[in-house]
Enzyme design. Structure first.
Site, PDB file in Angstrom:
ATOM      1  N   TYR A 107     -73.614  47.909  33.248  1.00  0.00           N
ATOM      2  CA  TYR A 107     -73.911  49.217  32.731  1.00  0.00           C
ATOM      3  C   TYR A 107     -72.782  49.785  32.738  1.00  0.00           C
ATOM      4  CZ  TYR A 107     -78.863  48.624  32.874  1.00  0.00           C
ATOM      5  OH  TYR A 107     -80.082  47.895  32.477  1.00  0.00           O
ATOM      6  N   ASN A 130     -83.778  51.622  24.053  1.00  0.00           N
ATOM      7  CA  ASN A 130     -83.174  51.129  23.327  1.00  0.00           C
ATOM      8  C   ASN A 130     -84.412  50.566  22.212  1.00  0.00           C
ATOM      9  OD1 ASN A 130     -82.122  49.494  20.469  1.00  0.00           O
ATOM     10  ND2 ASN A 130     -81.744  48.010  22.193  1.00  0.00           N
ATOM     11  N   CYS A 138     -79.283  44.915  23.559  1.00  0.00           N
ATOM     12  CA  CYS A 138     -79.481  45.377  25.446  1.00  0.00           C
ATOM     13  C   CYS A 138     -80.227  44.447  26.438  1.00  0.00           C
ATOM     14  CB  CYS A 138     -80.447  46.365  25.786  1.00  0.00           C
ATOM     15  SG  CYS A 138     -81.799  45.909  24.756  1.00  0.00           S
ATOM     16  N   HIS A 139     -80.042  43.091  25.721  1.00  0.00           N
ATOM     17  CA  HIS A 139     -80.139  42.094  26.268  1.00  0.00           C
ATOM     18  C   HIS A 139     -79.183  41.735  27.249  1.00  0.00           C
ATOM     19  CE1 HIS A 139     -79.678  40.492  22.361  1.00  0.00           C
ATOM     20  NE2 HIS A 139     -79.337  39.428  22.613  1.00  0.00           N
ATOM     21  N   GLU A 165     -77.532  32.195  23.142  1.00  0.00           N
ATOM     22  CA  GLU A 165     -76.610  33.101  22.406  1.00  0.00           C
ATOM     23  C   GLU A 165     -75.476  31.948  23.279  1.00  0.00           C
ATOM     24  OE1 GLU A 165     -75.771  37.112  22.834  1.00  0.00           O
ATOM     25  OE2 GLU A 165     -77.745  37.018  21.875  1.00  0.00           O
TER      26      GLU A 165
END
Length: 171
Positions: A107, A130, A138-139, A165
Site C-alpha cells: 500500500y 476494487n 489487487c491480490h 503467478e
C-alpha cells in the site's frame, strides 16, 4: 433503465460474479465477499443501471481469458474495463493495473506511485473497493512487512493467486 449483464462463474479459486455494461467489463469480483452488497450498489448507482442475469460476448471473453490465466496460459488480460468509482479510486486502480504479473507491491509503494505517500490508508480503502478483481490485480498488494493482508476473496485465495503467478504449483 440501463442494464449490467451478469453471470456467475466458478473458478478453481472461488466463485466470481462477472458483469458487463456497454461492451466493457465493470464487475469481476468474489461472489461471497463481505462487501458484496455495497460494491454492487456502488456500481449500479454509478452506471445508473440494474443487474440482469444475461450472457454476452464480453462475459464470454472474460471467462475464456480467466480460464487461460488459471491454466498458466495468460499473464495479461485483453478485456475493455469500466471502472465505477471516484477519480481517486480510478487512479489507484489504474496504478494497480501496472503491477506486473508475478510481482507484488505494498500500500505504501502504491501511495508513492500515485504521488501521495501520505495516502496509504486511502489507497488501502480504494484497493478494497476494487470490483475488477484479478484483472485489476489487487491480490498483488501485500503489507510493508511482506505479510499477506486483506483480500476480498480471502487470504487463502490471495496466497493461491500469488503462487499461481509464481508458477509454484509444479506446472
Amino acid at each position: 433503465m440501463n442494464q449490467i449483464n451478469i453471470q456467475f462463474y466458478k473458478t478453481p479459486y472461488g466463485a466470481l460474479i462477472l458483469g458487463s455494461h456497454n461492451k466493457s467489463l465493470c464487475l469481476c469480483d468474489w461472489r461471497f465477499r463481505k462487501m458484496r452488497s455495497a460494491v454492487d450498489q456502488r456500481i449500479a448507482r454509478y452506471l445508473q443501471a440494474q443487474f440482469v442475469e444475461k450472457d454476452d460476448q464480453v462475459l464470454k471473453d472474460t471467462r475464456r481469458q480467466l480460464e487461460e490465466y488459471f491454466s498458466y496460459r495468460r499473464k495479461q488480460f485483453e478485456i475493455p474495463l469500466l471502472m465505477a468509482g471516484t477519480d481517486f479510486q480510478k487512479r489507484v486502480w489504474s496504478e494497480l493495473g501496472t503491477i506486473s504479473y508475478g510481482t507484488t507491491s505494498s500500500y505504501r509503494e502504491l501511495a508513492e506511485r500515485i504521488g501521495n505517500k501520505k495516502a496509504v490508508r486511502a489507497v488501502a480503502t480504494a484497493n478494497g473497493a476494487n470490483a475488477l478483481s484479478i484483472l485489476i490485480p489487487c491480490h498483488r498488494i501485500i503489507g510493508s512487512s511482506g505479510d499477506l493482508v486483506g483480500y476480498a476473496g480471502g487470504l487463502n485465495t490471495k496466497r493461491k493467486l500469488l503462487l499461481l503467478e509464481q508458477n509454484l504449483f509444479g506446472i
